[in-house]
Design a protein around this motif. Structure first.
Motif, PDB file in Angstrom:
ATOM      1  N   UNK A  16      22.802  23.364  13.342  1.00 17.53           N
ATOM      2  CA  UNK A  16      22.951  24.112  14.589  1.00 17.53           C
ATOM      3  C   UNK A  16      22.612  23.285  15.805  1.00 17.53           C
ATOM      4  N   UNK A  17      22.098  22.090  15.636  1.00 19.19           N
ATOM      5  CA  UNK A  17      21.688  21.290  16.780  1.00 19.19           C
ATOM      6  C   UNK A  17      22.882  20.625  17.417  1.00 19.19           C
ATOM      7  N   UNK A  18      23.680  21.421  18.121  1.00 16.00           N
ATOM      8  CA  UNK A  18      24.853  20.927  18.814  1.00 16.00           C
ATOM      9  C   UNK A  18      24.911  21.570  20.183  1.00 16.00           C
ATOM     10  N   UNK A  19      25.716  21.031  21.069  1.00 17.33           N
ATOM     11  CA  UNK A  19      25.790  21.565  22.431  1.00 17.33           C
ATOM     12  C   UNK A  19      26.882  22.610  22.515  1.00 17.33           C
ATOM     13  N   UNK A  20      26.573  23.730  23.190  1.00 18.00           N
ATOM     14  CA  UNK A  20      27.544  24.793  23.381  1.00 18.00           C
ATOM     15  C   UNK A  20      27.571  25.208  24.835  1.00 18.00           C
ATOM     16  N   UNK A  48      14.066  30.512   9.999  1.00 19.08           N
ATOM     17  CA  UNK A  48      15.282  31.150  10.480  1.00 19.08           C
ATOM     18  C   UNK A  48      14.954  32.208  11.529  1.00 19.08           C
ATOM     19  N   UNK A  49      15.706  32.185  12.593  1.00 19.08           N
ATOM     20  CA  UNK A  49      15.558  33.117  13.714  1.00 19.08           C
ATOM     21  C   UNK A  49      15.706  34.558  13.220  1.00 19.08           C
ATOM     22  N   UNK A  50      14.687  35.408  13.434  1.00 18.03           N
ATOM     23  CA  UNK A  50      14.815  36.805  12.987  1.00 18.03           C
ATOM     24  C   UNK A  50      15.938  37.551  13.686  1.00 18.03           C
ATOM     25  N   UNK A  51      16.277  37.156  14.914  1.00 21.44           N
ATOM     26  CA  UNK A  51      17.374  37.816  15.609  1.00 21.44           C
ATOM     27  C   UNK A  51      18.695  37.502  14.914  1.00 21.44           C
ATOM     28  N   UNK A 100      19.510  29.368  20.911  1.00 23.46           N
ATOM     29  CA  UNK A 100      18.119  29.809  20.896  1.00 23.46           C
ATOM     30  C   UNK A 100      17.604  29.964  19.453  1.00 23.46           C
ATOM     31  N   UNK A 101      18.519  30.015  18.473  1.00 19.56           N
ATOM     32  CA  UNK A 101      18.083  30.026  17.080  1.00 19.56           C
ATOM     33  C   UNK A 101      17.431  28.699  16.717  1.00 19.56           C
ATOM     34  N   UNK A 102      17.999  27.611  17.229  1.00 19.11           N
ATOM     35  CA  UNK A 102      17.384  26.303  17.007  1.00 19.11           C
ATOM     36  C   UNK A 102      16.055  26.182  17.735  1.00 19.11           C
ATOM     37  N   UNK A 103      15.958  26.796  18.926  1.00 16.05           N
ATOM     38  CA  UNK A 103      14.693  26.784  19.663  1.00 16.05           C
ATOM     39  C   UNK A 103      13.603  27.439  18.823  1.00 16.05           C
ATOM     40  N   UNK A 104      13.946  28.550  18.158  1.00 13.95           N
ATOM     41  CA  UNK A 104      12.991  29.240  17.287  1.00 13.95           C
ATOM     42  C   UNK A 104      12.526  28.297  16.174  1.00 13.95           C
ATOM     43  N   UNK A 105      13.471  27.656  15.501  1.00 14.22           N
ATOM     44  CA  UNK A 105      13.120  26.766  14.397  1.00 14.22           C
ATOM     45  C   UNK A 105      12.264  25.604  14.880  1.00 14.22           C
ATOM     46  N   UNK A 106      12.607  25.078  16.054  1.00 11.80           N
ATOM     47  CA  UNK A 106      11.826  23.968  16.603  1.00 11.80           C
ATOM     48  C   UNK A 106      10.396  24.417  16.895  1.00 11.80           C
TER      49      UNK A 106
END
Length: 823
Positions: A637-641, A660-663, A673-679
């Protein structure tokens, strides 16, 4: 500073995570530990500390790449002139020239101040009549230079308080045809979000005047460090009309104070010399180019400086043009701040203020300080932040001179040359085409071009570019959404220029091979290996480095001795080529597509995984090379969007429990923001030394575990015991707080990765200072609890002095002070 090899493991690990998350900017273009940016414009030396303020000032080379440097004429170099007013940068070329201030926090409130001292730098004795200032794409002010030769002044200052929508802000000088723009100094100070609530995303505040009533030392100009926010408060007094009060006791800010006036200012006050009189003053509205009758916000500060007897009462009304400003009487509390203010701007030609005692008051009114601001709209939306950042990266890559300054698309009459933009009423502008042809550009094609999703045409022809086309661009060329033109000068005349179409990819690639299920492997300018070569490189696939759902990774050596890692897809793997390629962000060296065999050859990460460097951490996706530089692997998921909220184009998200992001688990729609959660989970692992899911006494998330202890202020109970105290406690606190921000349940409340990187930079600086022996043990200033500064450009501000420029110098002593004009 000690070399990196001698830094403690805590600092190295934090540094590598920050590098992995987004990279490090130039240190001299960063905010300091207080969040301050202080620039000496036109100065070409090294950073220095001002003796008076103890603030560090940086040269402006890291913030601007245009203009010319000058020193003021010797006859204007006065003893009380601040050091940075002795030089300046002028901009004789171009309509718009800008300073870019980076590493900010999107959505935070900032105070921005610009200073101007002409000082006959050009020997013409003729300053510009005026020029315009912009903050981003919103008009700020038109500084008036008419007082430049005043022997008691001449320094013109502009200040604004604004909400910054992105992680950077640009301050632009615009030539309006009335003289060459120039600037002497530029400051940025972050504010708490709660301070100055009148400053919103839609409205900024422009300083009109800031006054300290009756300082005991009439030459005293209060600012940092007396005012932790570095506001500049100018003395205001009139011995004929006003008596003075003072105390040496500290004046406290109230809880949730909206303005936080400093104690040094609140310790003095004026009161009528005749106890039966009122305190009176006024100011006139100053028209602006696009606002003939601007609105004004005023804040009046009060605190009781005397311990009153039981029968004494001090109560008064504040009136504006004969009407109550505040509906009830004001009773200031002993040594406690209070203020009256208007939340919405008033629009009047003249503002007559009268402060009079109520009927039951036994004491006359008092006034400790005053601030007045005009308001400016900040509703203009700049170019989409991703487009703006990408275009600025391209400008930096190619050193484009042209008019590429400020926002790429706005204002429309200042849009960058050879860019085409789309404009929408309620959405940011987007860049739709970019013409970089015939500019003698050299080097590789920047990957930043891939970060312009709305661009349909990119013309790179007529240059001397080399290397491969970034994969992101190739994908868009292949699906027909991008027309890329790249005929180099040495390849033929412009008449033979052709556009790159999907059918041209074979010729552009070193090789192109079809895969199963419509997958295709298209890798440009990377070596193609045969399966037999892989056998030789890996010595018969003798040493396995790791294993995953795709297959196994083997250790290998190229012919020149370069150590590599070979990722060989298993026949049992269900992954297609796209998934196989997308999982890796480490540097590619080559590939193999040899019959049934598929493999990637990439940079060997000699230091293994992050997991091997800290106790019990599931962080195998972070690899370290021999220089302890971090790369991400198997982190799809670490890509630019396009936006933080854009869905990531993948059917499924494979993740390890605890990361894993609960959302996402609830919606099956992952975002960046899922990657932000994992980070954030990885950050907590780094701080605590604990796994993402604790099993004793029962399964518990590390997030819940850390939140409980940090809520009790128990940082020692959270930090990994293996660190043995070898860390800056403020640094660890901040990293833990960042981690908890990243792992909030709602993705909208999480910071962007750019925000995370900026905050981690502050942590790194704290730890580097400690490692170098500069640790003082004091607490750090967080981004949400910072400081700010002063402004107010020359005009007919408050008629509280006979000379309207008497408070314009940063450190000058006003020579004539007569108080407010009588009515």
């Amino acid at each position: 500073m000690a070399p990196p090899s001698s830094w403690p493991p805590w600092l190295l690990l934090l540094l590598l995570l920050c590098l992995a998350a987004g990279g490090i900017l130039q240190s001299d273009a960063q905010p300091d530990s207080k969040g301050f940016i202080s620039i000496d414009c036109g100065y070409t030396g090294t950073s220095y500390v001002d003796d008076s303020t103890t603030l560090s000032y940086s040269p402006d080379a890291g913030f601007n790449d245009a203009g010319t440097n000058h020193n003021i004429s010797g006859e204007y170099n006065r003893p009380l002139l601040s050091r940075r007013s002795q030089n300046l940068r002028s901009f004789p070329d171009g309509t718009r020239n800008c300073y870019t201030l980076r590493s900010l926090v999107s959505g935070l409130k900032y105070l921005i101040r610009a200073t101007f001292f002409y000082g006959n730098y050009d020997g013409l004795n003729q300053p510009p009549v005026s020029f315009d200032l912009y903050i981003g794409v919103n008009f700020w002010a038109s500084p008036n230079m008419s007082s430049w030769s005043d022997p008691t002044g001449g320094l013109v200052t502009a200040e604004a308080i604004v909400v910054v929508p992105d992680d950077f802000v640009q301050v632009c000088l615009v030539n309006t045809g009335a003289g060459t723009p120039f600037i002497s100094g530029l400051d940025l100070r972050p504010l708490k979000r709660t301070l100055y609530p009148q400053a919103t995303a839609a409205q900024g505040l422009v300083m009109f005047g800031r006054l300290n009533a009756a300082p005991t030392n009439k030459t005293y100009i209060a600012r940092y460090p007396d005012d932790p926010h570095d506001r500049i408060w100018y003395p205001w007094y009139d011995a004929e009309k006003w008596a003075e009060m003072s105390t040496t006791e500290r004046v406290q800010n109230i809880e949730n104070d909206l303005f936080e006036a400093p104690s040094a200012v609140m310790q003095t006050a004026i009161t009528p010399r005749n106890a039966s009189n009122n305190i009176e003053f006024y100011w006139d509205a100053k028209p602006k180019p696009n606002d003939p009758l601007p609105g004004y916000i005023a804040i009046m500060y009060f605190t009781e400086l005397q311990l009153l007897n039981g029968n004494d009462v001090r109560q008064f009304y504040v009136n504006l043009n004969g009407n109550p400003w505040f509906p009830a009487g004001v009773t200031p509390q002993y040594l406690s701040n209070s203020a009256t203010y208007n939340s919405s701007p008033s629009r009047l030609n003249r503002y007559n203020i009268s402060i009079n005692a109520t009927s039951n008051s036994t004491l006359p009114p008092i006034l400790n300080a005053v601030e007045v601001f005009s308001v400016i709209p900040t509703t203009n939306i700049g170019t989409d932040s991703q487009d703006a950042s990408a275009s600025m990266s391209i400008k930096a890559k190619y050193q484009v001179q042209k008019n590429w300054m400020g926002d790429p698309c706005l204002p429309k009459n200042m849009a960058w040359d050879r860019l085409t933009c789309s404009y929408a009423i309620d959405n940011p502008s987007r860049i739709t085409s970019m013409d970089l042809s015939n500019n003698s550009l050299t080097g590789s094609i920047p990957d930043a071009l891939s970060q312009l999703p709305s661009v349909t045409v990119i013309d790179l022809s007529g240059n001397q570019l080399s290397g491969s086309i970034p994969p992101g661009l190739l994908k868009r060329i292949e699906d027909g959404s991008l027309d890329l033109r790249r005929r180099n000068q040495q390849q033929g005349s412009m008449n033979n220029m052709t556009a790159v179409k999907p059918q041209d990819l074979e010729a552009m690639s070193t090789a192109s091979y079809g895969g199963g299920d419509d997958d295709s492997l298209r890798i440009v300018d990377n070596r193609r290996f045969t399966y037999k070569e892989l056998e030789m490189i890996t010595n018969g696939f003798q040493r396995m480095l790791g294993q995953g759902g795709f297959g196994r990774v083997y250790d290998g050596f190229l012919e020149d001795g370069t150590q590599v890692a070979v990722k060989l897809r298993s026949h049992a793997s269900s992954q297609g080529v796209k998934e196989f390629l997308a999982e890796n962000l480490v540097s590619m060296i080559g590939y193999c597509k040899d019959g049934e065999y598929m493999a990637l050859v990439y940079e060997y990460m000699a230091q293994g995984t992050l997991r091997e460097h800290i106790a019990d951490v599931k962080a195998t996706n972070i690899l370290l090379n021999a220089r302890l530089e971090a790369k991400i692997a198997d982190f799809g998921l670490s890509r630019a969007f396009n936006h933080d909220t854009d869905p990531i184009p993948t059917n499924t998200l494979v993740g390890t429990p605890g990361y894993v992001d609960p959302e996402y688990q609830a919606t099956m729609q992952p975002t960046t923001k899922s990657d932000v959660y994992s980070f954030g989970v990885v950050l907590l692992e780094l701080v605590t030394g604990m796994p993402a899911v604790l099993s004793d006494p029962e399964p518990t998330s590390i997030i819940h575990w850390a939140r409980q202890r940090l809520a009790r202020g128990n940082i020692e109970g959270v930090v990994d015991a293996c660190m043995r105290g070898a860390y800056d406690v403020n640094c660890v606190w901040k990293v833990a707080e960042i981690a908890l921000e990243c792992t909030t349940q709602a993705s909208a409340q999480r910071p962007t990765m750019a925000d995370v990187v900026a905050q981690l930079q502050e942590c790194i600086e704290l730890e580097k200072d400690r490692a170098a022996g500069f640790y003082t043990g004091g607490s750090s200033s967080s981004v949400d609890d910072p400081s700010w500064s002063y402004g107010g450009y020359a005009s007919g501000q408050f008629t509280y002095v006979s000379n309207s420029t008497a408070f314009e110098m940063e450190r000058r002593v006003p020579t004539v002070v007569t108080g407010p004009a009588a009515r």
